[in-house]
Design a protein around this motif. Structure first.
Motif, PDB file in Angstrom:
ATOM      1  N   GLY A   1     -13.021   1.980  12.078  1.00  0.00           N
ATOM      2  CA  GLY A   1     -13.811   2.796  11.742  1.00  0.00           C
ATOM      3  C   GLY A   1     -15.660   2.567  11.791  1.00  0.00           C
ATOM      4  O   GLY A   1     -16.229   2.842  11.782  1.00  0.00           O
TER       5      GLY A   1
ATOM      6  N   PRO B   1     -17.450  -6.840   5.785  1.00  0.00           N
ATOM      7  CA  PRO B   1     -16.960  -5.974   5.298  1.00  0.00           C
ATOM      8  C   PRO B   1     -15.728  -4.922   5.342  1.00  0.00           C
ATOM      9  O   PRO B   1     -15.350  -3.889   5.162  1.00  0.00           O
ATOM     10  N   PHE B   2     -15.565  -4.920   7.043  1.00  0.00           N
ATOM     11  CA  PHE B   2     -14.500  -3.821   7.809  1.00  0.00           C
ATOM     12  C   PHE B   2     -13.748  -4.838   7.892  1.00  0.00           C
ATOM     13  O   PHE B   2     -12.159  -4.441   8.639  1.00  0.00           O
TER      14      PHE B   2
ATOM     15  N   CYS C   1     -10.764  -2.464  10.207  1.00  0.00           N
ATOM     16  CA  CYS C   1     -10.985  -1.116  10.185  1.00  0.00           C
ATOM     17  C   CYS C   1     -11.289  -0.823  12.215  1.00  0.00           C
ATOM     18  O   CYS C   1     -11.882  -1.525  13.089  1.00  0.00           O
TER      19      CYS C   1
ATOM     20  N   ARG D   1      -5.313  -7.616  12.460  1.00  0.00           N
ATOM     21  CA  ARG D   1      -4.261  -6.667  12.175  1.00  0.00           C
ATOM     22  C   ARG D   1      -4.685  -5.739  11.853  1.00  0.00           C
ATOM     23  O   ARG D   1      -4.357  -3.861  12.261  1.00  0.00           O
TER      24      ARG D   1
ATOM     25  N   LEU E   1     -23.498   6.536   9.052  1.00  0.00           N
ATOM     26  CA  LEU E   1     -24.576   6.443   7.840  1.00  0.00           C
ATOM     27  C   LEU E   1     -25.614   6.071   8.845  1.00  0.00           C
ATOM     28  O   LEU E   1     -27.162   6.972   7.773  1.00  0.00           O
TER      29      LEU E   1
ATOM     30  N   SER F   1     -15.239   4.823   1.624  1.00  0.00           N
ATOM     31  CA  SER F   1     -15.809   3.826   1.845  1.00  0.00           C
ATOM     32  C   SER F   1     -17.380   4.097   2.178  1.00  0.00           C
ATOM     33  O   SER F   1     -18.560   3.863   1.918  1.00  0.00           O
TER      34      SER F   1
ATOM     35  N   TYR G   1       0.660  -1.366  -0.024  1.00  0.00           N
ATOM     36  CA  TYR G   1      -0.044   0.078   0.100  1.00  0.00           C
ATOM     37  C   TYR G   1       0.791   1.265   0.384  1.00  0.00           C
ATOM     38  O   TYR G   1       0.180   2.254  -0.234  1.00  0.00           O
TER      39      TYR G   1
ATOM     40  N   TYR H   1       0.549   3.264   6.921  1.00  0.00           N
ATOM     41  CA  TYR H   1       2.246   2.207   5.702  1.00  0.00           C
ATOM     42  C   TYR H   1       3.628   2.831   6.074  1.00  0.00           C
ATOM     43  O   TYR H   1       4.065   2.096   5.178  1.00  0.00           O
TER      44      TYR H   1
ATOM     45  N   ILE I   1     -14.607  -1.292   0.159  1.00  0.00           N
ATOM     46  CA  ILE I   1     -13.577  -2.748  -0.276  1.00  0.00           C
ATOM     47  C   ILE I   1     -13.259  -3.697  -1.143  1.00  0.00           C
ATOM     48  O   ILE I   1     -13.832  -4.779  -0.170  1.00  0.00           O
TER      49      ILE I   1
ATOM     50  N   ALA J   1      -9.382   7.723   4.455  1.00  0.00           N
ATOM     51  CA  ALA J   1     -10.137   5.575   4.340  1.00  0.00           C
ATOM     52  C   ALA J   1     -11.567   6.342   4.998  1.00  0.00           C
ATOM     53  O   ALA J   1     -11.738   5.563   4.706  1.00  0.00           O
ATOM     54  N   GLY J   2     -12.124   7.098   6.128  1.00  0.00           N
ATOM     55  CA  GLY J   2     -13.058   7.309   6.264  1.00  0.00           C
ATOM     56  C   GLY J   2     -14.343   8.016   4.712  1.00  0.00           C
ATOM     57  O   GLY J   2     -15.085   7.432   4.447  1.00  0.00           O
TER      58      GLY J   2
HETATM   59  C1  HEM Z   1      -8.967  -0.962   7.548  1.00  0.00           C
HETATM   60  C2  HEM Z   1     -13.941  -0.949   5.036  1.00  0.00           C
HETATM   61  C3  HEM Z   1     -14.849   3.394   7.529  1.00  0.00           C
HETATM   62  C4  HEM Z   1     -10.430   3.997   9.300  1.00  0.00           C
HETATM   63  C5  HEM Z   1     -10.290  -1.270   7.289  1.00  0.00           C
HETATM   64  C6  HEM Z   1     -10.072  -1.968   5.895  1.00  0.00           C
HETATM   65  C7  HEM Z   1     -11.265  -2.606   5.826  1.00  0.00           C
HETATM   66  C8  HEM Z   1     -12.003  -1.266   5.439  1.00  0.00           C
HETATM   67  C9  HEM Z   1     -12.174  -3.267   4.910  1.00  0.00           C
HETATM   68  C10 HEM Z   1      -9.787  -3.335   6.080  1.00  0.00           C
HETATM   69  C11 HEM Z   1      -8.029  -3.057   5.069  1.00  0.00           C
HETATM   70  C12 HEM Z   1      -6.880  -4.018   4.679  1.00  0.00           C
HETATM   71  O1  HEM Z   1      -7.262  -4.741   6.028  1.00  0.00           O
HETATM   72  O2  HEM Z   1      -6.103  -4.138   4.427  1.00  0.00           O
HETATM   73  C13 HEM Z   1     -14.181   0.056   5.625  1.00  0.00           C
HETATM   74  C14 HEM Z   1     -15.737   0.209   5.403  1.00  0.00           C
HETATM   75  C15 HEM Z   1     -15.605   2.021   5.919  1.00  0.00           C
HETATM   76  C16 HEM Z   1     -14.685   1.591   6.366  1.00  0.00           C
HETATM   77  C17 HEM Z   1     -16.688  -0.623   4.744  1.00  0.00           C
HETATM   78  C18 HEM Z   1     -17.139   2.871   5.375  1.00  0.00           C
HETATM   79  C19 HEM Z   1     -18.379   1.856   5.482  1.00  0.00           C
HETATM   80  C20 HEM Z   1     -14.059   3.716   8.142  1.00  0.00           C
HETATM   81  C21 HEM Z   1     -13.795   4.661   8.517  1.00  0.00           C
HETATM   82  C22 HEM Z   1     -12.632   4.829   9.651  1.00  0.00           C
HETATM   83  C23 HEM Z   1     -12.180   4.048   9.049  1.00  0.00           C
HETATM   84  C24 HEM Z   1     -14.707   6.230   9.380  1.00  0.00           C
HETATM   85  C25 HEM Z   1     -11.806   6.427  10.390  1.00  0.00           C
HETATM   86  C26 HEM Z   1     -12.725   6.793  11.069  1.00  0.00           C
HETATM   87  C27 HEM Z   1      -9.496   2.802   8.996  1.00  0.00           C
HETATM   88  C28 HEM Z   1      -8.500   2.212   9.439  1.00  0.00           C
HETATM   89  C29 HEM Z   1      -8.160   1.186   9.288  1.00  0.00           C
HETATM   90  C30 HEM Z   1      -9.175   0.670   7.672  1.00  0.00           C
HETATM   91  C31 HEM Z   1      -7.467   3.424  10.703  1.00  0.00           C
HETATM   92  C32 HEM Z   1      -6.935   0.492   9.372  1.00  0.00           C
HETATM   93  C33 HEM Z   1      -5.626   0.099   8.090  1.00  0.00           C
HETATM   94  C34 HEM Z   1      -4.927  -0.936   8.612  1.00  0.00           C
HETATM   95  O3  HEM Z   1      -4.635  -1.523   9.544  1.00  0.00           O
HETATM   96  O4  HEM Z   1      -4.206  -1.362   7.852  1.00  0.00           O
HETATM   97  N1  HEM Z   1     -11.803  -0.061   6.122  1.00  0.00           N
HETATM   98  N2  HEM Z   1     -13.780   0.884   6.403  1.00  0.00           N
HETATM   99  N3  HEM Z   1     -12.432   2.674   7.855  1.00  0.00           N
HETATM  100  N4  HEM Z   1      -9.797   1.725   7.513  1.00  0.00           N
HETATM  101 FE1  HEM Z   1     -12.052   1.475   7.671  1.00  0.00          FE
END
Ligand code: HEM
Length: 488
Positions: free
Chosen positions: A434, A424-425, A432, A429, A442, A271, A82, A96, A333, A267-268
């Motif tokens: 968020g 979906p999240f 998400c 490690r 939402l 998505s 990434y 990253y 994603i 990120a937020g």
């Molecule tokens: C990681 C989905 C909203 C912050 C992720 C990952 C997914 C995801 C699938 C994993 C990525 C990976 O494994 O490579 C979503 C979806 C969202 C959403 C579907 C909304 C519908 C948000 C929001 C925030 C956020 C609102 C912040 C407030 C993060 C962060 C990571 C993450 C900081 C960590 C990345 C990591 O550790 O590598 N998200 N996200 N996300 N997301 Fe979300």
């Protein structure tokens, strides 16, 4: 040449392509879900294809989700893949652009700012932004109209997220310079930049300028806030991060706070904005659900529809299920990538994935598999009720729980349950942080929208627009017009 002629029996089946280097890049890129489905039918749950010259191994289904997302630190690596894309956009030393252990600490800081206490203050902020948007935006003047919904959801998402997470001060700047700076920054977040991130192209120059300018704006606000001292009135992500300290005693430097704030918003933004657009399109496709959502509020909150609170959201199960069901079919994603750091045997098979491969996880495949979700192609928010004929038949495979899964990474995202068909999240490690914020955001946006409007397709049909997979996060193809009608 030998490799081309003799297939290694320990490597997964290979998707055939006549093009060297390009391989299946085009068929995959046009429509990843169809690509995964057809090749899974042909080759099973684990198969390899060529993505821009790189052997890319897909593992789908709950076991595949677990294999990749719950991979151990010594086996899989996200940052290597990434970072070319994310570091120029977020800035140095965060997410990253640092060792995984540091990201774990940063995620913990972010997570602590997303507490119940914070959520209570966010709901009125988000409600206020949504009401204000619909009141002031010229596209919503009068008794009815037609709007290209993704454009408006993108704006509502950035106003609500910046206000809730970064405070009133930052939010106000989105009416002026910050919106266009974030637009420029966004140009760097495109799949082509996996290859061209370094190129001195006009959009990359704009990206770099925007990154520096936004980071400086945040750092100036941080300095101001430090000089002013804490009067205890503001509770937001910036305040929390700027006062956090790493385990080794180092206070989080201001540039890292600034860069984490950018990362969180980016990120937020994509998505949540994609998801809220799909929600509005699904409600327009199913106007009777829009009505049910309104009646749910009348019944459970009272006919006078008082100002929404965090506690109210828990009293609106259908409102919650609309988000859940939309993420089942429209997870923004669609592909999660990892570099392979040591040869990885795939449990239950003879395959060993070599370090020359990239791993690709696609939890959307199991989320639309009839084995777990009856009539998977039907968007049915009622399926999340226990007595629904379409209720999911989720089987948890506890046999795959490895030692590392039991580690609590400290930000609440213990990786238990990575062998689920519905992720979906993400999981593990990199899960998400968020999720709860996104749900709250939402659900509040839906609740406020159905209070004001009835939605339908412009021709009152049941049609739905297709999906745009060309950008990094999948989203509705534009234009995606729907019709709104003001409630009496
Ligand atoms: C990681 C989905 C909203 C912050 C992720 C990952 C997914 C995801 C699938 C994993 C990525 C990976 O494994 O490579 C979503 C979806 C969202 C959403 C579907 C909304 C519908 C948000 C929001 C925030 C956020 C609102 C912040 C407030 C993060 C962060 C990571 C993450 C900081 C960590 C990345 C990591 O550790 O590598 N998200 N996200 N996300 N997301 Fe979300």
């Amino acid at each position: 040449a030998k490799q081309l002629l003799f297939k290694n029996p320990n490597e997964p089946p290979m998707v055939f392509s006549i093009f060297p280097f390009i391989g299946s890049t085009v068929t995959y890129g046009m429509d990843p879900p169809t690509f995964f489905r057809t090749n899974r039918e042909k080759h099973g749950d684990v198969f390899t294809f060529i993505l821009l010259g790189k052997k890319t191994t897909v593992a789908v289904g709950p076991a595949g989700n677990d294999f990749i997302l719950n991979g151990k630190l010594k086996d899989v690596n996200a940052e290597e893949i990434y970072t070319p894309l994310t570091t120029p956009v977020f800035g140095r030393d965060v997410v990253y652009d640092c060792p995984n252990a540091k990201l774990m600490e940063q995620k913990k800081f972010m997570k602590i700012a997303l507490t119940t206490e914070a959520f209570r203050s966010y709901v009125p902020i988000i409600s206020g932004e949504v009401k204000n948007y619909f009141k002031k935006n010229p596209a919503f003047k009068g008794e009815s109209g037609m709007v290209n919904v993704p454009k408006h959801m993108a704006e509502i998402t950035i106003f609500t997220a910046s206000h809730a997470l970064q405070g009133q001060n930052v939010r106000n700047r989105f009416d002026e310079s910050l919106a266009s700076l974030y637009h420029d920054l966004d140009m760097g977040f495109s799949p082509i930049n996996f290859m061209l991130h370094w190129a001195p192209l006009p959009w990359n120059r704009r990206r770099d300028h925007a990154q520096k300018t936004i980071a400086k704006i945040y750092m100036d606000i941080i300095k101001e806030r430090r000089a002013k001292g804490d009067d205890g009135t503001e509770f937001d992500m910036m305040k929390h991060l700027m006062n956090s300290t790493y385990k080794d005693g180092t206070p989080v430097p201001d540039h890292e706070t600034a860069h984490m704030l950018i990362a969180l918003l980016m990120a937020g933004q994509h998505s949540s904005s994609s998801t809220s657009s799909w929600i509005m399109l699904r409600l327009a496709q199913n106007p009777e659900i829009c009505e049910e959502l309104y009646q749910e509020q009348v019944k459970n909150l009272g006919a006078d529809l008082p100002d929404l609170t965090y506690e109210d959201l828990a009293k609106l199960p259908l409102n919650q299920h609309v988000v859940k069901e939309t993420l089942r079919l429209h997870a923004p994603i669609h592909s999660i990538l990892r570099a392979v750091k040591s040869p990885m045997p795939v449990p239950g098979t003879n395959y060993v994935i070599p370090t020359t491969h990239t791993l690709l996880s696609a939890p959307g495949v199991s989320a639309s598999d009839p084995a777990y979700f009856p009539n998977p192609e039907v968007w049915d928010c009622h399926r999340w009720e226990a007595d629904s004929p379409n209720a999911p038949t989720i089987v948890r495979n506890d046999a795959s729980v490895e030692d590392e899964e039991k580690i609590d990474y400290g930000y609440g995202a213990v990786s238990k349950g990575a062998a689920s068909p519905y992720l979906p999240f993400g999981a593990g490690r990199h899960r998400c942080i968020g999720e709860q914020f996104a749900n709250l955001q939402l659900q509040t946006i839906i609740a406020e929208t159905v209070r004001l409007f009835k939605l339908s397709n412009i021709d009152r049909s049941r049609k739905l627009v297709g999906t745009d997979y060309q950008s990094l996060f999948s989203r509705p193809l534009e234009p995606a017009f729907i019709r709104w009608e003001r409630r009496d």
